[in-house]
Design a protein around this motif. Structure first.
Motif, PDB file in Angstrom:
ATOM      1  N   GLY A 206      -7.896  16.604   2.151  1.00  0.00           N
ATOM      2  CA  GLY A 206      -7.076  16.298   0.638  1.00  0.00           C
ATOM      3  C   GLY A 206      -7.789  16.649  -0.309  1.00  0.00           C
ATOM      4  O   GLY A 206      -8.481  17.307  -0.940  1.00  0.00           O
ATOM      5  N   TYR A 207      -6.518  15.814  -1.722  1.00  0.00           N
ATOM      6  CA  TYR A 207      -6.629  16.598  -2.826  1.00  0.00           C
ATOM      7  C   TYR A 207      -7.488  15.468  -3.130  1.00  0.00           C
ATOM      8  O   TYR A 207      -6.773  14.545  -3.082  1.00  0.00           O
ATOM      9  CB  TYR A 207      -5.513  16.911  -3.583  1.00  0.00           C
ATOM     10  N   MET A 208      -7.524  15.716  -5.015  1.00  0.00           N
ATOM     11  CA  MET A 208      -8.349  14.318  -6.570  1.00  0.00           C
ATOM     12  C   MET A 208      -6.795  14.232  -6.450  1.00  0.00           C
ATOM     13  O   MET A 208      -7.122  12.668  -7.397  1.00  0.00           O
ATOM     14  CB  MET A 208      -9.424  15.025  -7.273  1.00  0.00           C
ATOM     15  N   HIS A 209      -5.489  14.354  -6.492  1.00  0.00           N
ATOM     16  CA  HIS A 209      -4.413  13.458  -7.060  1.00  0.00           C
ATOM     17  C   HIS A 209      -3.841  13.414  -5.516  1.00  0.00           C
ATOM     18  O   HIS A 209      -2.940  14.372  -5.279  1.00  0.00           O
ATOM     19  CB  HIS A 209      -3.504  14.494  -8.015  1.00  0.00           C
ATOM     20  N   VAL A 306     -21.143   3.126   3.592  1.00  0.00           N
ATOM     21  CA  VAL A 306     -22.134   3.225   3.240  1.00  0.00           C
ATOM     22  C   VAL A 306     -21.726   3.071   1.583  1.00  0.00           C
ATOM     23  O   VAL A 306     -20.603   3.818   1.278  1.00  0.00           O
ATOM     24  CB  VAL A 306     -22.767   4.853   3.163  1.00  0.00           C
ATOM     25  N   SER A 307     -22.210   1.826   0.221  1.00  0.00           N
ATOM     26  CA  SER A 307     -21.387   2.015  -0.484  1.00  0.00           C
ATOM     27  C   SER A 307     -22.545   2.629  -1.343  1.00  0.00           C
ATOM     28  O   SER A 307     -23.499   3.194  -1.887  1.00  0.00           O
ATOM     29  CB  SER A 307     -21.041   0.693  -0.617  1.00  0.00           C
ATOM     30  N   GLY A 308     -21.411   2.423  -2.159  1.00  0.00           N
ATOM     31  CA  GLY A 308     -21.407   3.458  -3.847  1.00  0.00           C
ATOM     32  C   GLY A 308     -21.530   4.547  -3.919  1.00  0.00           C
ATOM     33  O   GLY A 308     -22.031   5.044  -5.204  1.00  0.00           O
ATOM     34  N   ILE A 309     -20.705   5.765  -3.172  1.00  0.00           N
ATOM     35  CA  ILE A 309     -21.163   7.032  -3.160  1.00  0.00           C
ATOM     36  C   ILE A 309     -20.047   6.835  -3.866  1.00  0.00           C
ATOM     37  O   ILE A 309     -19.523   8.322  -4.989  1.00  0.00           O
ATOM     38  CB  ILE A 309     -20.434   7.225  -1.898  1.00  0.00           C
ATOM     39  N   TYR A 310     -19.015   6.549  -4.592  1.00  0.00           N
ATOM     40  CA  TYR A 310     -17.400   6.789  -5.721  1.00  0.00           C
ATOM     41  C   TYR A 310     -17.949   6.179  -6.470  1.00  0.00           C
ATOM     42  O   TYR A 310     -16.528   6.157  -7.492  1.00  0.00           O
ATOM     43  CB  TYR A 310     -16.124   6.615  -4.816  1.00  0.00           C
ATOM     44  N   THR A 311     -18.902   5.534  -6.601  1.00  0.00           N
ATOM     45  CA  THR A 311     -19.344   4.151  -8.303  1.00  0.00           C
ATOM     46  C   THR A 311     -19.037   4.891  -9.845  1.00  0.00           C
ATOM     47  O   THR A 311     -18.347   4.887  -9.752  1.00  0.00           O
ATOM     48  CB  THR A 311     -20.906   4.060  -8.056  1.00  0.00           C
ATOM     49  N   ALA A 312     -19.333   6.425  -9.709  1.00  0.00           N
ATOM     50  CA  ALA A 312     -19.151   6.664 -10.631  1.00  0.00           C
ATOM     51  C   ALA A 312     -18.056   7.984 -10.942  1.00  0.00           C
ATOM     52  O   ALA A 312     -17.340   9.062 -11.517  1.00  0.00           O
ATOM     53  CB  ALA A 312     -19.893   7.771 -11.509  1.00  0.00           C
ATOM     54  N   TYR A 313     -17.313   7.915 -10.136  1.00  0.00           N
ATOM     55  CA  TYR A 313     -15.564   8.936  -9.700  1.00  0.00           C
ATOM     56  C   TYR A 313     -14.700   7.562  -9.432  1.00  0.00           C
ATOM     57  O   TYR A 313     -13.957   8.183  -8.293  1.00  0.00           O
ATOM     58  CB  TYR A 313     -16.294   9.838  -8.547  1.00  0.00           C
ATOM     59  N   ALA A 368     -20.430  15.386 -16.005  1.00  0.00           N
ATOM     60  CA  ALA A 368     -20.684  16.204 -16.784  1.00  0.00           C
ATOM     61  C   ALA A 368     -20.384  17.694 -16.214  1.00  0.00           C
ATOM     62  O   ALA A 368     -20.432  18.363 -17.097  1.00  0.00           O
ATOM     63  CB  ALA A 368     -21.881  16.433 -17.587  1.00  0.00           C
ATOM     64  N   SER A 369     -20.390  17.751 -15.349  1.00  0.00           N
ATOM     65  CA  SER A 369     -20.266  19.215 -14.501  1.00  0.00           C
ATOM     66  C   SER A 369     -19.565  19.381 -13.515  1.00  0.00           C
ATOM     67  O   SER A 369     -18.404  20.370 -13.154  1.00  0.00           O
ATOM     68  CB  SER A 369     -21.239  19.290 -13.209  1.00  0.00           C
ATOM     69  N   GLY A 370     -17.970  17.917 -14.619  1.00  0.00           N
ATOM     70  CA  GLY A 370     -16.675  18.492 -13.608  1.00  0.00           C
ATOM     71  C   GLY A 370     -16.473  18.041 -12.062  1.00  0.00           C
ATOM     72  O   GLY A 370     -15.418  18.726 -11.439  1.00  0.00           O
ATOM     73  N   CYS A 371     -17.144  17.699 -11.631  1.00  0.00           N
ATOM     74  CA  CYS A 371     -17.596  17.229  -9.963  1.00  0.00           C
ATOM     75  C   CYS A 371     -17.396  15.813  -9.421  1.00  0.00           C
ATOM     76  O   CYS A 371     -17.405  14.302 -10.707  1.00  0.00           O
ATOM     77  CB  CYS A 371     -18.926  17.662  -9.284  1.00  0.00           C
ATOM     78  N   GLY A 372     -15.963  15.551  -8.881  1.00  0.00           N
ATOM     79  CA  GLY A 372     -15.849  13.820  -8.254  1.00  0.00           C
ATOM     80  C   GLY A 372     -15.133  14.502  -6.856  1.00  0.00           C
ATOM     81  O   GLY A 372     -15.547  15.133  -6.081  1.00  0.00           O
ATOM     82  N   TYR A 373     -14.486  13.591  -6.649  1.00  0.00           N
ATOM     83  CA  TYR A 373     -13.925  13.298  -5.110  1.00  0.00           C
ATOM     84  C   TYR A 373     -13.123  13.265  -5.378  1.00  0.00           C
ATOM     85  O   TYR A 373     -12.037  13.333  -5.927  1.00  0.00           O
ATOM     86  CB  TYR A 373     -14.437  11.642  -4.454  1.00  0.00           C
ATOM     87  N   GLY A 374     -12.086  13.235  -3.689  1.00  0.00           N
ATOM     88  CA  GLY A 374     -10.500  13.401  -3.457  1.00  0.00           C
ATOM     89  C   GLY A 374     -10.479  11.845  -3.641  1.00  0.00           C
ATOM     90  O   GLY A 374     -10.993  10.736  -3.588  1.00  0.00           O
ATOM     91  N   ALA A 375      -9.130  12.040  -3.365  1.00  0.00           N
ATOM     92  CA  ALA A 375      -8.270  10.453  -3.478  1.00  0.00           C
ATOM     93  C   ALA A 375      -8.130  10.296  -2.399  1.00  0.00           C
ATOM     94  O   ALA A 375      -8.279   8.633  -1.814  1.00  0.00           O
ATOM     95  CB  ALA A 375      -6.715  10.821  -3.760  1.00  0.00           C
ATOM     96  N   HIS A 376      -8.725  10.028  -0.853  1.00  0.00           N
ATOM     97  CA  HIS A 376      -8.971   9.909   0.318  1.00  0.00           C
ATOM     98  C   HIS A 376     -10.364   9.767   0.354  1.00  0.00           C
ATOM     99  O   HIS A 376     -11.101  11.001   0.391  1.00  0.00           O
ATOM    100  CB  HIS A 376      -8.451  11.038   1.172  1.00  0.00           C
ATOM    101  N   ARG A 377     -10.737   7.826   0.667  1.00  0.00           N
ATOM    102  CA  ARG A 377     -12.591   8.132   0.526  1.00  0.00           C
ATOM    103  C   ARG A 377     -12.158   7.073   1.611  1.00  0.00           C
ATOM    104  O   ARG A 377     -11.253   5.649   1.708  1.00  0.00           O
ATOM    105  CB  ARG A 377     -12.371   7.441  -0.481  1.00  0.00           C
ATOM    106  N   GLY A 378     -13.701   7.165   1.661  1.00  0.00           N
ATOM    107  CA  GLY A 378     -13.886   6.507   3.290  1.00  0.00           C
ATOM    108  C   GLY A 378     -15.102   6.052   3.131  1.00  0.00           C
ATOM    109  O   GLY A 378     -16.288   7.289   2.848  1.00  0.00           O
TER     110      GLY A 378
END
Length: 409
Positions: A206-209, A306-313, A368-378
């Motif tokens: 899946g995508y980030m949007h 597992v929690s906290g994976i997406y906290t900054a994203y 800052a590196s332009g990295c993140g996660y997709g919209a589908h999150r588990g």
């Protein structure tokens, strides 16, 4: 060995970054480092350019007037394809004692129907992937036969789906079934092997949007295909961080590609040892206010969150990434052993996981590196993990529960 798909199978360009041991990453996976991982030499593209690395010929296609001159160590120059990492991993795990040859036959952005042998399906004239596979495999059989070896293809890896995220439920399953049958027929016809290669499948990430028009129902079709074909679900791609340098919000950070590809190596090794691998959800049942979803964990693992994976994203998803449909709400979500437990109130008709359809554009929520996660999150994986080392760097490999949607039984 065949590793097919679109850009996520073509892999990332490591650029100028060096491995901790001082080598270029392309030299970690190619050349003298893994002499048992081979490619055919002397092939040319239709535009006259010699095929000098395993990330070609893409849609340019082979010039079938120019036969292969022989074989040699696999060369990695730009992108590091999934098949290159798989080939090296197969050697490490003892799954290719006589060596393994690979070449990437497909291209980025291709629908599953563009990869079969039917010119009437997909984009008109896009036959290069099929012809690439036909020419390369026939040449591999010829070259290795001359050297006294027979070519066999025991596994077929598939990493495709992002091009088909807007297709309706069932479309990808039907199209992929036809393509898979074509591939197996081609392999058995050219190699003479009697046993069809086993399917090893990544679930689309899946995508980030998460646009509502792209329902990503191909994810659900992919689970159905694994079941129908008695294949192996390597795992979902949603847990892997995305490098959004291209603005497309789907291609992974180069190190995440390695983790995802190593999950495929691990899956193949476990399958070869006769141990189960695929994590698949069973029927969802409700008793009172609790919905239970069994997952096919092994005896040596259990589910964990597992929690906290997406906290900054953009933040972790509510309720571990689970959602209910039909008018009810979730009051609590947890895991126990091999079960996902969802406490609810009100009418609920179905449960889905890591299938969020949100308006948030997570391309704007990167580091800052332009990295993140997709919209589908588990947030649900199992306790079984491993670590592998390449170039002096350790890569953690985990088993994550795939995206799913289940009607209540």
């Amino acid at each position: 060995m065949l590793s097919r798909g679109q850009s996520l199978a073509l892999g990332a360009n490591f650029g100028a970054e060096l491995a901790p041991d001082g080598r270029r990453w392309r030299d970690v996976f190619g050349g003298a480092a893994n002499p048992g991982a081979q490619m055919l030499t002397g092939l040319r593209r239709l535009d006259g350019i010699e095929v000098l690395n395993v990330a070609n010929p893409l849609l340019t296609g082979y010039d079938t007037r120019v036969p292969a001159s022989g074989s040699g160590p696999m060369v990695v120059q730009t992108s590091v394809p999934e098949g290159a990492v798989l080939a090296c991993g197969m050697l490490r795990e003892g799954l290719a004692p006589q060596g393994v040859a690979f070449q990437f036959h497909d291209a980025g952005g291709q629908s599953i129907e563009n990869l079969d042998d039917d010119a009437a399906t997909g984009t008109a004239g896009v036959m290069a992937p099929w012809q690439n596979g036909e020419w390369w495999l026939s040449e591999a059989v010829r070259v290795y036969a001359a050297a006294g070896s027979a070519v066999r293809v025991p596994r077929l890896f598939l990493n495709q789906g992002e091009a088909d995220v807007s297709r309706p439920r069932g479309w990808w399953l039907a199209a992929a079934g036809l393509t898979l049958a074509d591939w197996r027929g081609q392999i058995q016809r050219l190699t003479g092997q009697s046993v069809a290669p086993k399917l090893f499948l990544h679930q689309t990430g899946g995508y980030m949007h998460g646009a509502a028009s792209n329902l990503h129902d191909c994810k659900l079709d992919q689970l159905d295909l694994v079941r129908a074909e008695n294949g192996v679900l390597i795992g979902p791609l949603y847990p892997y961080k995305i490098d959004n340098a291209d603005g497309k919000g789907v291609h992974k950070l180069w190190s995440e590609y390695i983790r995802a590809y190593e999950a495929g190596v691990w899956a193949a090794a476990e399958d070869a040892a006769g141990r189960s691998w695929s994590l698949l959800p069973g029927a969802a049942t409700r008793s009172g206010d609790r919905i239970t979803i069994p997952v096919s964990v092994r005896g040596d693992e259990s589910l964990t969150s597992v929690s906290g994976i997406y906290t900054a994203y953009g933040g972790d998803p509510a309720n571990l990434g689970l959602e209910v449909l039909g008018g009810g709400t979730i009051t609590a979500a947890s895991v126990s052993g091999g079960n996902i437990l969802v406490d609810v109130s009100g009418a609920v008709t179905s449960v889905r996981y890591a299938m969020q359809r949100v308006a948030t554009d997570y391309r704007t929520l990167t580091d800052a590196s332009g990295c993140g996660y997709g919209a589908h999150r588990g947030l649900i994986r199992t306790t079984l993990t491993r670590s592998v080392t390449w170039g002096g760097r350790s890569f953690d490999v985990e088993r994550w529960v795939p995206s799913f949607e289940l009607a209540l039984a």
